[in-house]
Design a protein around this motif. Sequence first.
Motif, mmCIF file in Angstrom:
data_model
loop_
_atom_site.group_PDB
_atom_site.id
_atom_site.type_symbol
_atom_site.label_atom_id
_atom_site.label_comp_id
_atom_site.label_asym_id
_atom_site.label_seq_id
_atom_site.Cartn_x
_atom_site.Cartn_y
_atom_site.Cartn_z
ATOM 1 N N PRO A 129 0.965 -1.222 -0.059
ATOM 2 C CA PRO A 129 -0.082 -0.039 0.001
ATOM 3 C C PRO A 129 0.795 1.165 -0.127
ATOM 4 C CG PRO A 129 -0.206 -0.994 1.985
ATOM 5 C CD PRO A 129 0.594 -2.072 1.253
ATOM 6 N N ARG A 130 0.263 2.215 -0.791
ATOM 7 C CA ARG A 130 1.149 3.341 -1.001
ATOM 8 C C ARG A 130 0.997 4.720 0.070
ATOM 9 N NH1 ARG A 130 3.390 4.636 -6.164
ATOM 10 N NH2 ARG A 130 2.075 6.449 -6.318
ATOM 11 N N HIS A 131 -0.378 4.391 0.798
ATOM 12 C CA HIS A 131 -0.681 5.452 1.531
ATOM 13 C C HIS A 131 -0.929 5.253 2.979
ATOM 14 C CE1 HIS A 131 -1.896 6.798 -2.440
ATOM 15 N NE2 HIS A 131 -1.618 8.125 -2.135
ATOM 16 N N GLY A 132 -1.047 6.133 3.706
ATOM 17 C CA GLY A 132 -1.672 5.767 5.047
ATOM 18 C C GLY A 132 -0.823 4.971 6.032
ATOM 19 N N GLY A 133 -1.381 4.738 7.487
ATOM 20 C CA GLY A 133 -0.570 3.884 8.341
ATOM 21 C C GLY A 133 0.637 4.520 8.733
ATOM 22 N N ARG A 134 1.495 3.596 9.292
ATOM 23 C CA ARG A 134 2.802 4.032 9.753
ATOM 24 C C ARG A 134 4.014 3.497 8.968
ATOM 25 N NH1 ARG A 134 2.985 8.344 13.577
ATOM 26 N NH2 ARG A 134 0.912 8.486 14.396
ATOM 27 N N GLY A 136 6.894 3.989 5.691
ATOM 28 C CA GLY A 136 6.858 4.447 4.416
ATOM 29 C C GLY A 136 6.600 5.827 4.542
ATOM 30 N N PRO A 137 5.648 6.369 3.638
ATOM 31 C CA PRO A 137 5.441 7.880 3.400
ATOM 32 C C PRO A 137 4.864 8.418 4.391
ATOM 33 C CG PRO A 137 4.783 6.279 1.383
ATOM 34 C CD PRO A 137 4.756 5.350 2.339
ATOM 35 N N ALA A 138 4.124 7.726 5.505
ATOM 36 C CA ALA A 138 3.457 8.310 6.531
ATOM 37 C C ALA A 138 4.526 8.702 7.476
ATOM 38 C CB ALA A 138 2.600 7.288 7.227
ATOM 39 N N ASP A 139 5.682 8.328 7.458
ATOM 40 C CA ASP A 139 6.963 8.773 8.459
ATOM 41 C C ASP A 139 7.272 10.280 7.894
ATOM 42 O OD1 ASP A 139 6.511 6.712 9.989
ATOM 43 O OD2 ASP A 139 8.272 5.800 9.317
ATOM 44 N N TYR A 156 -2.163 28.122 -8.646
ATOM 45 C CA TYR A 156 -2.185 28.007 -7.170
ATOM 46 C C TYR A 156 -2.525 26.431 -6.734
ATOM 47 C CZ TYR A 156 -4.597 28.139 -2.367
ATOM 48 O OH TYR A 156 -4.977 27.833 -1.039
ATOM 49 N N THR A 157 -1.775 25.666 -6.111
ATOM 50 C CA THR A 157 -1.833 24.346 -5.813
ATOM 51 C C THR A 157 -1.921 24.158 -4.251
ATOM 52 O OG1 THR A 157 -1.474 23.638 -7.967
ATOM 53 C CG2 THR A 157 -1.726 22.151 -6.218
ATOM 54 N N SER A 158 -2.816 23.759 -3.467
ATOM 55 C CA SER A 158 -2.494 23.484 -2.171
ATOM 56 C C SER A 158 -3.100 22.200 -1.410
ATOM 57 C CB SER A 158 -3.148 24.779 -1.505
ATOM 58 O OG SER A 158 -2.719 24.895 0.042
ATOM 59 N N LEU A 159 -2.356 21.576 -0.975
ATOM 60 C CA LEU A 159 -2.848 20.339 -0.175
ATOM 61 C C LEU A 159 -2.429 20.631 1.341
ATOM 62 C CD1 LEU A 159 -3.999 17.500 -0.324
ATOM 63 C CD2 LEU A 159 -1.498 16.843 0.104
ATOM 64 N N GLY A 160 -3.544 20.674 2.345
ATOM 65 C CA GLY A 160 -3.228 20.935 3.703
ATOM 66 C C GLY A 160 -3.715 22.204 4.262
ATOM 67 N N ASP A 161 -2.886 22.763 5.218
ATOM 68 C CA ASP A 161 -3.442 24.013 5.670
ATOM 69 C C ASP A 161 -2.580 25.272 5.491
ATOM 70 O OD1 ASP A 161 -1.324 23.022 7.253
ATOM 71 O OD2 ASP A 161 -2.738 22.617 9.186
ATOM 72 N N GLY A 162 -1.637 25.108 4.468
ATOM 73 C CA GLY A 162 -1.003 26.658 3.952
ATOM 74 C C GLY A 162 -1.705 27.478 3.613
ATOM 75 N N PHE A 163 -1.544 28.762 3.375
ATOM 76 C CA PHE A 163 -2.427 29.767 2.725
ATOM 77 C C PHE A 163 -1.656 30.560 2.019
ATOM 78 C CE2 PHE A 163 -1.425 30.962 7.163
ATOM 79 C CZ PHE A 163 -1.222 32.259 6.938
ATOM 80 N N VAL A 164 -2.311 31.370 1.193
ATOM 81 C CA VAL A 164 -1.590 32.310 0.107
ATOM 82 C C VAL A 164 -2.394 33.523 0.130
ATOM 83 C CG1 VAL A 164 -0.957 32.994 -2.221
ATOM 84 C CG2 VAL A 164 -0.645 30.614 -1.277
ATOM 85 N N VAL A 165 -1.781 34.885 0.345
ATOM 86 C CA VAL A 165 -2.603 36.218 0.184
ATOM 87 C C VAL A 165 -1.946 36.773 -0.820
ATOM 88 C CG1 VAL A 165 -2.997 38.168 1.392
ATOM 89 C CG2 VAL A 165 -3.102 36.109 2.711
ATOM 90 N N SER A 197 0.997 11.960 1.991
ATOM 91 C CA SER A 197 0.930 10.564 2.344
ATOM 92 C C SER A 197 -0.544 10.214 2.778
ATOM 93 C CB SER A 197 1.821 10.447 3.499
ATOM 94 O OG SER A 197 1.480 11.112 4.664
ATOM 95 N N SER A 198 -1.300 11.140 2.612
ATOM 96 C CA SER A 198 -2.995 10.739 3.064
ATOM 97 C C SER A 198 -3.498 10.006 1.806
ATOM 98 C CB SER A 198 -3.721 12.101 3.402
ATOM 99 O OG SER A 198 -3.204 12.527 4.261
ATOM 100 N N PRO A 199 -4.343 8.834 2.119
ATOM 101 C CA PRO A 199 -5.043 8.349 0.912
ATOM 102 C C PRO A 199 -5.779 9.073 -0.009
ATOM 103 C CG PRO A 199 -5.441 7.110 3.018
ATOM 104 C CD PRO A 199 -4.669 8.384 3.336
ATOM 105 N N ASP A 200 -6.338 10.289 0.535
ATOM 106 C CA ASP A 200 -7.366 10.838 -0.371
ATOM 107 C C ASP A 200 -6.603 12.278 -0.697
ATOM 108 O OD1 ASP A 200 -7.069 12.104 2.179
ATOM 109 O OD2 ASP A 200 -9.240 12.327 2.415
ATOM 110 N N ALA A 201 -5.214 12.305 -0.784
ATOM 111 C CA ALA A 201 -4.677 13.638 -1.226
ATOM 112 C C ALA A 201 -4.948 14.147 -2.517
ATOM 113 C CB ALA A 201 -3.069 13.169 -1.046
#
Length: 301
Positions: A129-134, A136-139, A156-165, A197-201
Motif C-alpha cells: 500500500p502506498r498511503h496511510g498507516g505508519r 513508508g510515506p506516512a513517516d 495555485y495548488t494547495s494540499l493541507g493548511d498552508g495559505f496564500v494571500v 501521504s494521505s490516501p485522499d490527497a
Amino acid sequence: MAGAAENGRVQDPAWRVHGVSVRGYRHAQQGTPCQDAWAELRTGPPHARVTVLTIADGAGSRPRSQEGAQLAVRLATSVFGARLGSRESGPPDGEDLHALQREAFQEVLDTFLDNTWALTAGPARVGGPRHGGRGGPADFATTLTVVVLGPGWLGYTSLGDGFVVLRAGEANGEPQFHLLPQPQPVGEYGNETTFLSSPDAALRVRIACVRDDGIDGVLLSTDGLAQAALSRAQGPVPLANRSFAASVLRSLDRPGPDRQADARDLEALLLSDRLTALNADDKTLVRAVRTTGAPEREDLS
C-alpha cells in the motif's frame, strides 16, 4: 528565545522574493528541528519567465517529516517549473492552467510516494500500500502549497493548511489583500489536515488560477502564522489580516540598504514572543513583490 532560521533573498527581472523558515518555540524546547521548508525556482523562456514558490509543513508527530517537507518542495519546484515554465506561446487559458497544475501535482504526489517508500520500505515492501498507516510515506507526512507566477497569471495548488494571500488592486487609495480559497478541513473542528501521504490527497488538493495583471504582491505561509496573518473578525470565513500583510510586503517593496538586516528583522518578528503566544509551531513565510510593471506605492507607515 531559542530558534533556528533559514532565509534567503532572490532577485529576478520581474519579482523580488524572500523566504524564511524558523523553528517554533515548542520544537526548540523539545530539541527537534524545524519541520517546515520552502523553495523557489525561476525558469521559462526569456519572454515568458515564471517563478515557482513552494512551502511545506511536516507533521510534527511523524519521525521524518523534516525530510518529507524538504523533499516535497524540491519535487514541486522541479515538476511545476518543468510543466508550467516550458511554454513558448502566450499565457495559458484557465482550463489549460488548471490541467497543467493537476498533472504536475499528480506527478509530485506519485514521485513523493515512490521516493519515500524507497527510503524506508526496502525491496520486500515494493508493491505494498502506498498511503496511510505508519512507516513508508506516512513517516514523511507533509503538506504542500505551490504558487506559480507567470506574466499576467498565477497558478495555485494547495494540499493541507498552508495559505496564500495576494495583493492586487486598490480601494480608496488602499491596497487590497485577498486570501485564496483553502482546501476544505478534514475534521469536524478543522484541526486536522491532509498530507501527501494521505490516501485522499489527490481528491483534497485545491487548485485555482488567477488572471490579473494587478497582482503585485504574494505571501505564502504555513499554518504557524494563521493566527497572525488571517482574521475572522467579520465571521467564520477567514480573511487576510491587512495590517500584517501590508507590513511584511512593505519591507520587501522598499528594502533597506542592508538586506541581511531586513532578513534578520523578519526572523525576529516570526520568533517574537507576541507571535509565539499566538502559535508556538514552526513558521514559514515566503513573500514576493513585483519589481517591473508594478504601481508605485506610497509608504503609509
